[in-house]
Design an enzyme around this catalytic site. Sequence first.
Site, PDB file in Angstrom:
ATOM      1  N   LYS A  26      -3.798   2.474  12.549  1.00  0.00           N
ATOM      2  CA  LYS A  26      -3.777   1.180  12.015  1.00  0.00           C
ATOM      3  C   LYS A  26      -3.053   1.036  10.575  1.00  0.00           C
ATOM      4  O   LYS A  26      -2.492   0.078  10.596  1.00  0.00           O
ATOM      5  CB  LYS A  26      -5.304   0.977  11.598  1.00  0.00           C
ATOM      6  CG  LYS A  26      -5.612  -0.137  10.878  1.00  0.00           C
ATOM      7  CD  LYS A  26      -6.974  -0.590  10.630  1.00  0.00           C
ATOM      8  CE  LYS A  26      -7.532   0.284   9.164  1.00  0.00           C
ATOM      9  NZ  LYS A  26      -7.203  -0.438   8.128  1.00  0.00           N
ATOM     10  N   ASN A  27      -3.080   2.042   9.627  1.00  0.00           N
ATOM     11  CA  ASN A  27      -2.558   1.487   8.510  1.00  0.00           C
ATOM     12  C   ASN A  27      -1.136   1.676   8.308  1.00  0.00           C
ATOM     13  O   ASN A  27      -0.260   1.146   7.689  1.00  0.00           O
ATOM     14  CB  ASN A  27      -3.098   2.560   7.397  1.00  0.00           C
ATOM     15  CG  ASN A  27      -4.580   2.437   6.792  1.00  0.00           C
ATOM     16  OD1 ASN A  27      -4.876   1.308   7.469  1.00  0.00           O
ATOM     17  ND2 ASN A  27      -5.194   3.283   6.032  1.00  0.00           N
TER      18      ASN A  27
ATOM     19  N   CYS B 211     -12.887  -6.689  -3.021  1.00  0.00           N
ATOM     20  CA  CYS B 211     -13.144  -5.956  -1.886  1.00  0.00           C
ATOM     21  C   CYS B 211     -14.399  -4.991  -1.762  1.00  0.00           C
ATOM     22  O   CYS B 211     -14.624  -4.746  -2.890  1.00  0.00           O
ATOM     23  CB  CYS B 211     -12.079  -5.190  -1.410  1.00  0.00           C
ATOM     24  SG  CYS B 211     -12.186  -3.906  -0.282  1.00  0.00           S
TER      25      CYS B 211
ATOM     26  N   ARG C 270      -9.752  -3.075  -6.469  1.00  0.00           N
ATOM     27  CA  ARG C 270      -8.395  -2.870  -5.681  1.00  0.00           C
ATOM     28  C   ARG C 270      -7.457  -4.127  -6.034  1.00  0.00           C
ATOM     29  O   ARG C 270      -7.206  -4.845  -5.543  1.00  0.00           O
ATOM     30  CB  ARG C 270      -8.611  -3.114  -4.304  1.00  0.00           C
ATOM     31  CG  ARG C 270      -9.591  -1.870  -3.785  1.00  0.00           C
ATOM     32  CD  ARG C 270      -9.653  -2.132  -2.331  1.00  0.00           C
ATOM     33  NE  ARG C 270      -8.784  -1.218  -1.458  1.00  0.00           N
ATOM     34  CZ  ARG C 270      -8.669  -1.165  -0.391  1.00  0.00           C
ATOM     35  NH1 ARG C 270      -9.767  -1.532   0.568  1.00  0.00           N
ATOM     36  NH2 ARG C 270      -7.296  -0.388   0.085  1.00  0.00           N
TER      37      ARG C 270
ATOM     38  N   ASP D 217     -10.340   8.015   3.058  1.00  0.00           N
ATOM     39  CA  ASP D 217     -10.782   7.403   4.097  1.00  0.00           C
ATOM     40  C   ASP D 217     -11.429   8.294   5.125  1.00  0.00           C
ATOM     41  O   ASP D 217     -11.937   7.943   6.257  1.00  0.00           O
ATOM     42  CB  ASP D 217      -9.466   6.938   4.896  1.00  0.00           C
ATOM     43  CG  ASP D 217      -9.084   5.408   4.307  1.00  0.00           C
ATOM     44  OD1 ASP D 217      -9.649   4.941   3.458  1.00  0.00           O
ATOM     45  OD2 ASP D 217      -8.116   5.128   4.812  1.00  0.00           O
TER      46      ASP D 217
ATOM     47  N   ARG E 137     -12.323  -3.351  13.412  1.00  0.00           N
ATOM     48  CA  ARG E 137     -11.206  -3.555  12.329  1.00  0.00           C
ATOM     49  C   ARG E 137     -10.251  -2.209  12.631  1.00  0.00           C
ATOM     50  O   ARG E 137      -8.935  -2.103  12.418  1.00  0.00           O
ATOM     51  CB  ARG E 137     -11.364  -3.720  11.007  1.00  0.00           C
ATOM     52  CG  ARG E 137     -12.102  -4.865  10.508  1.00  0.00           C
ATOM     53  CD  ARG E 137     -12.185  -5.078   9.003  1.00  0.00           C
ATOM     54  NE  ARG E 137     -10.836  -4.780   8.445  1.00  0.00           N
ATOM     55  CZ  ARG E 137     -10.858  -4.303   7.153  1.00  0.00           C
ATOM     56  NH1 ARG E 137     -11.918  -4.277   6.511  1.00  0.00           N
ATOM     57  NH2 ARG E 137      -9.593  -4.088   6.683  1.00  0.00           N
TER      58      ARG E 137
HETATM   59  C1  UD1 Z   1      -4.404   2.288   1.682  1.00  0.00           C
HETATM   60  C2  UD1 Z   1      -4.823   2.114   2.924  1.00  0.00           C
HETATM   61  C3  UD1 Z   1      -6.361   2.798   2.628  1.00  0.00           C
HETATM   62  C4  UD1 Z   1      -6.634   3.764   1.883  1.00  0.00           C
HETATM   63  C5  UD1 Z   1      -5.911   3.752   0.626  1.00  0.00           C
HETATM   64  C6  UD1 Z   1      -5.810   5.372  -0.155  1.00  0.00           C
HETATM   65  C7  UD1 Z   1      -3.785   0.787   4.052  1.00  0.00           C
HETATM   66  C8  UD1 Z   1      -3.800  -0.555   4.842  1.00  0.00           C
HETATM   67  N1  UD1 Z   1      -5.000   0.941   3.618  1.00  0.00           N
HETATM   68  O1  UD1 Z   1      -4.834   1.204   0.846  1.00  0.00           O
HETATM   69  O2  UD1 Z   1      -6.815   2.586   3.946  1.00  0.00           O
HETATM   70  O3  UD1 Z   1      -8.056   3.881   1.678  1.00  0.00           O
HETATM   71  O4  UD1 Z   1      -4.415   3.358   0.947  1.00  0.00           O
HETATM   72  O5  UD1 Z   1      -5.505   6.179   0.622  1.00  0.00           O
HETATM   73  O6  UD1 Z   1      -2.905   1.423   4.370  1.00  0.00           O
HETATM   74  N2  UD1 Z   1      -4.334   0.259  -7.209  1.00  0.00           N
HETATM   75  C9  UD1 Z   1      -4.069  -0.562  -8.446  1.00  0.00           C
HETATM   76  N3  UD1 Z   1      -3.247  -1.443  -8.636  1.00  0.00           N
HETATM   77  C10 UD1 Z   1      -2.326  -1.749  -7.315  1.00  0.00           C
HETATM   78  C11 UD1 Z   1      -2.734  -1.005  -6.354  1.00  0.00           C
HETATM   79  C12 UD1 Z   1      -3.526   0.013  -6.030  1.00  0.00           C
HETATM   80  O7  UD1 Z   1      -4.527  -0.103  -9.572  1.00  0.00           O
HETATM   81  O8  UD1 Z   1      -1.578  -2.710  -7.539  1.00  0.00           O
HETATM   82  C13 UD1 Z   1      -5.485   1.421  -7.236  1.00  0.00           C
HETATM   83  C14 UD1 Z   1      -6.428   1.021  -6.170  1.00  0.00           C
HETATM   84  O9  UD1 Z   1      -7.333   0.201  -6.742  1.00  0.00           O
HETATM   85  C15 UD1 Z   1      -6.978   2.687  -5.913  1.00  0.00           C
HETATM   86  C16 UD1 Z   1      -5.768   3.457  -6.080  1.00  0.00           C
HETATM   87  O10 UD1 Z   1      -4.687   2.431  -6.956  1.00  0.00           O
HETATM   88  O11 UD1 Z   1      -7.690   2.984  -6.950  1.00  0.00           O
HETATM   89  C17 UD1 Z   1      -5.113   3.671  -4.825  1.00  0.00           C
HETATM   90  O12 UD1 Z   1      -5.003   2.484  -3.912  1.00  0.00           O
HETATM   91  P1  UD1 Z   1      -3.851   2.310  -2.833  1.00  0.00           P
HETATM   92  O13 UD1 Z   1      -3.061   3.580  -2.525  1.00  0.00           O
HETATM   93  O14 UD1 Z   1      -2.601   1.335  -3.236  1.00  0.00           O
HETATM   94  O15 UD1 Z   1      -4.686   1.725  -1.428  1.00  0.00           O
HETATM   95  P2  UD1 Z   1      -3.918   0.753  -0.434  1.00  0.00           P
HETATM   96  O16 UD1 Z   1      -2.844   0.574  -0.380  1.00  0.00           O
HETATM   97  O17 UD1 Z   1      -4.746  -0.605  -0.982  1.00  0.00           O
END
Ligand code: UD1
Length: 422
Positions: A22-23, A118, A123, A308, A400
């Site tokens: 999915k991701n 969320c 996030r 996850d 989802r």
């Molecule tokens: C992706 C995955 C999700 C998984 C996560 C971590 C998808 C669609 N989703 O989510 O299933 O749980 O990786 O492996 O691929 N953060 C910030 N600022 C930002 C972006 C992130 O502070 O702009 C923080 C987040 O709050 C979190 C950490 O960074 O604490 C990691 O998040 P991130 O790796 O970005 O997760 P996603 O890409 O949203």
Amino acid sequence: MDSIIVTGNGPLKGQIPITGAKNACLTLMPATLLSEEPLTLTNAPRLSDIKTMTTLLQSLGAEVSQLQDGQVLVMSSHALDNHVADYDIVRKMRASILVLGPMLARDGHAVVSLPGGCAIGARPVDLHLKALEAMGAELELKDGYVHARAPGGLRGGVVDFPIVSVGATENALMAATLAKGTTVLKNAAREPEIVDLAQCLRRMGAQIEGEGTHTITIQGVDRLGGATHPVVTDRIELGTYMLAPAICGGEVELLGGRIDLVGAFCEKLDAAGVSVEETAKGLKVSRKNGRVRSVDVVTEPFPGFPTDLQAQMMALMCTAEGTSVLEERIFENRFMHAPELIRMGANIEVHGGVATVTGVDRLKGAPVMATDLRASVSLILAGLAAEGETIVNRVYHLDRGYEHVVRKLEGVGAKIERVSDR
Ligand code: UD1
């Protein structure tokens, strides 16, 4: 609203096919926005999140068609006639932010709604925005939307991520393929989904080196072409179903499973006394004698233990011998499954980002409810091991991210059914 009813039914036996991730698919789909030529994805999972991304891409002017019952997605972004990703779609799925980098890189402007809060923490998307700014984007936040412009096109730059972010790495990687000059992404995420995206972009003509390491270097090109790309195996679906025989005994072969996708997770299974073997078709998982042993888990970016799989691992630890400590380091507030597992008789204490789980002999079925995707599936796993009937409500979370969950578990002997309006 649909519910899933699970009744503990003893050991499992058989095979479960694992689908495309999915991701990975959710980041490969927006890559179509980078090119006027078609992008075809094979091995796509059939999930509601994929439908949401389809709707979003179509709202921007892309054509998306499904072949082979949705396992093949053919996308074409010949002309984009709208550059606004609307709140009504973006609020349903955070991954919608991944259209920002590609649209901006291709046409020099994009407006994307902020995804908002969320269920698993705040996030934010600040890292996505800072990365695009480092490539010359001018950004303005107005009325809940990011208004992005790059009048002369994006230009290469150095992006040094303060923390590892999967999504921000993906957005920056896609944008950099069409930026002028060289972009270096430092402290980049190393997840298999990033490697898959880089491979797909390279098939489209991008020049990328270093994916799968901390530093990715992208040499921008003038245009990208079409490509056909198979979506990588879903390591989270894989890990989830590996836990099914671990929690209720038996032997299950996960078709398409690869150990390199779930290395840290397999180490924990091994320490818990669950056997994992590579086969010609995937991975075979078995647990034959007695209860599993407790193990401690800390979630980390890849190649560490994935956040996850934390909820599902907690379900296993609820029935382990001894006490285990699970520490969630990626997301705040990601223990919403704990109170539900407690309703099933689990012994769990949560303090901040740390959950202490003392295994019990047997969980007991109960009506439960979950507020996110991985939490929902952890309750199904717990239900497989529980005495009596577990009713998991709010099944739309599962839709989802898990294709045919009932059919897959039934196929290995689980007693599970989906019912409407209960
Ligand atoms: C992706 C995955 C999700 C998984 C996560 C971590 C998808 C669609 N989703 O989510 O299933 O749980 O990786 O492996 O691929 N953060 C910030 N600022 C930002 C972006 C992130 O502070 O702009 C923080 C987040 O709050 C979190 C950490 O960074 O604490 C990691 O998040 P991130 O790796 O970005 O997760 P996603 O890409 O949203």
